[in-house]
Design a protein around this motif. Sequence first.
Motif, PDB file in Angstrom:
ATOM      1  N   PRO A 115      23.963  44.113-110.723  1.00 37.63           N
ATOM      2  CA  PRO A 115      25.048  44.460-111.553  1.00 37.63           C
ATOM      3  C   PRO A 115      26.150  43.103-111.802  1.00 37.63           C
ATOM      4  O   PRO A 115      26.625  42.955-112.843  1.00 37.63           O
ATOM      5  CB  PRO A 115      25.926  45.465-110.585  1.00 37.63           C
ATOM      6  N   SER A 116      26.362  42.274-110.574  1.00 35.61           N
ATOM      7  CA  SER A 116      27.243  41.158-110.975  1.00 35.61           C
ATOM      8  C   SER A 116      26.712  40.281-112.037  1.00 35.61           C
ATOM      9  O   SER A 116      27.640  39.668-112.724  1.00 35.61           O
ATOM     10  CB  SER A 116      27.267  40.477-109.666  1.00 35.61           C
ATOM     11  N   ALA A 134      27.217  39.906-119.652  1.00 32.59           N
ATOM     12  CA  ALA A 134      28.054  40.503-120.924  1.00 32.59           C
ATOM     13  C   ALA A 134      29.181  39.531-121.367  1.00 32.59           C
ATOM     14  O   ALA A 134      29.252  39.495-122.528  1.00 32.59           O
ATOM     15  CB  ALA A 134      28.484  41.698-120.153  1.00 32.59           C
ATOM     16  N   ALA A 135      29.854  38.930-120.165  1.00 32.26           N
ATOM     17  CA  ALA A 135      30.934  38.070-120.754  1.00 32.26           C
ATOM     18  C   ALA A 135      30.270  36.766-121.671  1.00 32.26           C
ATOM     19  O   ALA A 135      30.952  36.359-122.458  1.00 32.26           O
ATOM     20  CB  ALA A 135      31.749  37.540-119.482  1.00 32.26           C
ATOM     21  N   PHE A 188      26.089  27.777-127.876  1.00 32.84           N
ATOM     22  CA  PHE A 188      25.128  27.693-126.663  1.00 32.84           C
ATOM     23  C   PHE A 188      25.499  26.228-125.860  1.00 32.84           C
ATOM     24  O   PHE A 188      25.339  26.283-124.734  1.00 32.84           O
ATOM     25  CB  PHE A 188      23.783  27.765-126.919  1.00 32.84           C
ATOM     26  N   SER A 189      25.798  25.209-126.968  1.00 34.23           N
ATOM     27  CA  SER A 189      25.843  23.874-125.936  1.00 34.23           C
ATOM     28  C   SER A 189      27.375  24.001-125.338  1.00 34.23           C
ATOM     29  O   SER A 189      27.415  22.670-124.715  1.00 34.23           O
ATOM     30  CB  SER A 189      25.669  22.758-127.214  1.00 34.23           C
ATOM     31  N   THR A 190      28.183  24.869-125.440  1.00 37.34           N
ATOM     32  CA  THR A 190      29.449  24.451-124.710  1.00 37.34           C
ATOM     33  C   THR A 190      29.480  25.446-123.559  1.00 37.34           C
ATOM     34  O   THR A 190      30.168  25.610-122.737  1.00 37.34           O
ATOM     35  CB  THR A 190      30.698  25.382-125.508  1.00 37.34           C
ATOM     36  N   LEU A 191      28.179  26.036-123.104  1.00 33.10           N
ATOM     37  CA  LEU A 191      27.935  26.805-122.081  1.00 33.10           C
ATOM     38  C   LEU A 191      28.058  26.111-120.618  1.00 33.10           C
ATOM     39  O   LEU A 191      27.582  24.816-120.779  1.00 33.10           O
ATOM     40  CB  LEU A 191      26.844  27.829-121.923  1.00 33.10           C
ATOM     41  N   LEU A 225      22.145  33.953-118.643  1.00 37.48           N
ATOM     42  CA  LEU A 225      21.468  34.255-119.850  1.00 37.48           C
ATOM     43  C   LEU A 225      19.760  34.799-119.462  1.00 37.48           C
ATOM     44  O   LEU A 225      19.450  34.339-118.492  1.00 37.48           O
ATOM     45  CB  LEU A 225      21.561  33.132-120.905  1.00 37.48           C
ATOM     46  N   PRO A 226      19.230  35.571-120.393  1.00 34.89           N
ATOM     47  CA  PRO A 226      17.707  35.877-119.958  1.00 34.89           C
ATOM     48  C   PRO A 226      17.013  34.458-120.011  1.00 34.89           C
ATOM     49  O   PRO A 226      17.322  33.665-121.080  1.00 34.89           O
ATOM     50  CB  PRO A 226      17.332  36.590-121.314  1.00 34.89           C
ATOM     51  N   ALA A 227      15.946  34.383-119.497  1.00 34.00           N
ATOM     52  CA  ALA A 227      15.445  33.202-119.379  1.00 34.00           C
ATOM     53  C   ALA A 227      14.773  32.727-120.739  1.00 34.00           C
ATOM     54  O   ALA A 227      14.559  31.669-120.805  1.00 34.00           O
ATOM     55  CB  ALA A 227      13.947  33.470-118.294  1.00 34.00           C
ATOM     56  N   ASP A 228      14.182  33.873-121.348  1.00 36.29           N
ATOM     57  CA  ASP A 228      13.630  33.483-122.525  1.00 36.29           C
ATOM     58  C   ASP A 228      14.597  32.739-124.047  1.00 36.29           C
ATOM     59  O   ASP A 228      14.497  31.642-124.346  1.00 36.29           O
ATOM     60  CB  ASP A 228      12.754  34.343-123.347  1.00 36.29           C
ATOM     61  N   ILE A 229      15.862  33.053-123.516  1.00 39.28           N
ATOM     62  CA  ILE A 229      17.178  32.604-124.355  1.00 39.28           C
ATOM     63  C   ILE A 229      17.139  31.005-123.970  1.00 39.28           C
ATOM     64  O   ILE A 229      17.415  30.156-124.628  1.00 39.28           O
ATOM     65  CB  ILE A 229      18.286  33.445-124.276  1.00 39.28           C
TER      66      ILE A 229
END
Lengths: 380, 608
Positions: B194-195, B201-202, B234-237, B245-249
Amino acid sequence: MPIFGRLYRGETNIDFIGHRKRWYLASVVIILVCLGSIIFRGFNFGIEFAGGVQMQVPAKPGVSLQDVRSAVEAQGVTVVSAQTAGSGGNQKYVIRTPVLKEEQRSAAANAVAQAAKVPRDAINSSEVSSSWGSSVTNKALLALAVFLVVVGAYIWIRFEQKMAIAGLAALAHDLLLTAGVYSLVGFEVTPGTVIGLLTILGFSLYDTVVVFDKVDENGRGLLGGSRYTYGESANLAVNQTLMRSINTSLIGLLPVAGLLFVGAGLLGVGTLKDLALVLFVGMLTGAYSSLFLATPWLVDLKLMDQRYKLHTQRVLAKRAAVAKAADGGAAEAKAGGRAKAGDADLESALAASSAPRVGARPTGAKSSQPRKRSGGGKRR
Amino acid sequence: VAAPTGQLKASRYFIALALILVALYSLVFFTGDKKAHPKLGLDLQGGTSVTLSATTNGKAPDKDRLERARQIIASRVDTSGVSEPEVVTEGDRNIVVNVAGKTNEDDMRKLVAPAELRFRKVLGSTPDTGGTAPSPSPSASASPSGAAPSAGAAPGSNPSASAAPAPSGSAAPAASGSATPAPSASASAAAIPPSLEKQRAAVIAKLGPAYELAKQIQSPDQVNPQMLPLFKPFSTLTGDEVAALPADIQYNVPEISCKQLNARTPGAISDPKQPVIACGSEGGAAAKYKLDVAKVVGEDVKDAGFTNEPTQGWVVNLSFKNQDKWTNLTKEAYGTGDQQAERRVAIVLDNQVLSAPTIQAVITGDAQIFGQFTRAQVQTLSQQLKFGALPVAFKMDSFENVSPTLGLEQMKMGLLAGFIGLGLVVLYCLFYYRALGLVVILSLLVSGALIYASLVLLGRTNGYTLSLAGIAGFIVAIGITADSFVVFFERLKDEVKDGRTVRSAIPRAWVRARRTILSADTVSFLAAAVLYFLAIGAVKGFAFTLGLSTLIDVIVVFLFTHPLVATLARWSAFTSPRVSGLGNARADHVIAASQAANRFGAVRTKES
């Protein structure tokens, strides 16, 4: 003359050396009690030695220690101890548990935070494995051994072998006594305590060195003359440095008292308290041993040396002869006569009142004053 | 004849002292960060301190290994983004991690948790473009699943080194940067904690439409250069956001760089049941790997060593405890032996792929990894295989977390204790030594000024931090410092009692007191030095300040106290009995002299 006045002027004439058997006896009894307590009672070791988790949380009004404790226990965690520490606005609760698993620890911390009504990061936690305390202690013991060798060598070179032995023996006495007090009273032993104990080494020896310095100075050229025995000159040195010793101990103890007040009184738990307490106890024993034990031991060691023994006999004989010639009182003649009789009487002769008094004007001296650094002025 | 203590001589000492003070304080105010406050320890400013102890059967690990372990831990701490971390070795087997200020306790624990070694089949690889260039290579298919961060924490190691001969199969690292299509991993989307879901989601909210777009991509090569700007968010994460994120992404979006992937919390991809994405180096360039679940883990490794083979040069030899697992993994990777297939197994440590050798056969015995390795490379690799990320196995010996509030409180309390102690000493000295007490106060002030400047400078240049134990050291040292004055003054009293004037007594008293002070300070300095070099933990701070104070005490007594007393003695008011505190003795002397006038002639009151 009031004792303080005499102390202030360094004119006390306490017979430290003559009555040394008394101090020895007292010390033997105390040491036996300490050893007995260490062996049979042991120490009250802190969590650093047993391993475990300690959580400190500020005590908010309306939250009792029991609230916090039961909150932790509700998580299925054993609470080893729960106590209140510090005072006033600094009051806090200290909860101790055995070593916990990750999830348990986290749950316990959350429970504490909730029960104590503080945010999670206001909790101060420390966790130690059971080997932490012993690794600190092992290091400390190593440091102790190295220190003893180094300082022993230093005193040996700087002064002489016998002073090194007497000084280190006094040190051992201090350590044992301090450990004994901890065992007897049941003070908690933490790595901080062990550290503090090592510092006492420095302090105790520091005091002893200053006394020995004076003994060394007084003893120079002693064998050449026949005015004082070694014991008398050493006793003179102790008396001359008495006020300084008291001052040193007091001045050393005052800041530690400050530490103790704040550490034990206001904070109630932690490094300051551990350090201050052991220093306080240790410094007291150190002051005692450098006055009452170190120098007397030194005199005993010295008198094992044939030269000093003969010298002492010669001095006492001469003194008796002079006294007789001057018709100066039967008591002294008796003392001298006994001294001639043999070793067994040396002690009582040393204790005889013919020993010079510090500060008091010399009675039999002619040209130079019979004080410390005898002949010092002439040599320069 | 005693040395004259003339005006000139005293002023020379004062000038020397003033020069030292000026030099120290100009260093304080004109060099470095010019801030005049010492570096505070964690117990005074709040923070977390973790002591890790090497578990090497009672023997100390060798220095190189400990240092390498320190570097690895330091780089892990650095990537976690905490401010001013400090990672130092202590003694011969400890590593101490200090992080100041507010920290998340759980994060700290993960940081120092030993990372686990994983052997994962390579499902696909793509060069790390960091979004700057289109991805050229063919690809693997996607496999949706979540990479759950978790703290794997088990020291996986077994010492005892001996290179195992590798008779059977051998694994060669692929030198080329080409990626090959691979069978897709099963879409076993393990339950997401859940965490993590919340975190994800965030991140999705932060990414906005870019996320939806990314979800539609099946492989990195589907992204053409025109699409790149759309993936810019994505480059700012941060590393942690990428990990959510999910692995495939993580794999498919070229804008997610290896730098970001490497910045994930250590342990983020240690779960053997999850397929993950990790970076490594392929032919000298960074590459992203899509990796299957881990079927062989660090604990399965029995031993690793390296040898120099005539044909292959430096090679790493690897043996396994659970031979079956390894054999099965190589069987799976080798497949039918199709040259076109991705036949590699990645060795993953922390968040990185150490090496991804191609499996050349189904390996039923020990393995050998070869390539164009240097000796240093095989040494490092074999140690990493043997000990996990760290060349030595560690256990956490102590963990201490002090909240900033308590730190501030302890700081205040330490200072309060100091002031109480100082106040008591000053009062006592004034009471006992009267005007000489003022000399004590001034000397302590000078000593304090020297100590403070030294602390600031040492904090700046040597990284010395003032801890609570250090403050205690200073407080205890007040006694030692003040005692030097006591030795001197008591000597002075003795001399005056002998009938000398205060002025003539000073040089004589000084010569003798000097000797005693030096002896006593030597002993106390030795104690501090031995403690400092041999002890660990808080002892060090305590011993350091004690030793420093002792040294400074010598400077102050020689350059300040003695000349000051000598100067004051010229001032007749000071030498008057009532003021100097030396008076009683003199008055006493007058009485004594009158009693024994012959023995105490005029000679005594003059300099001899």
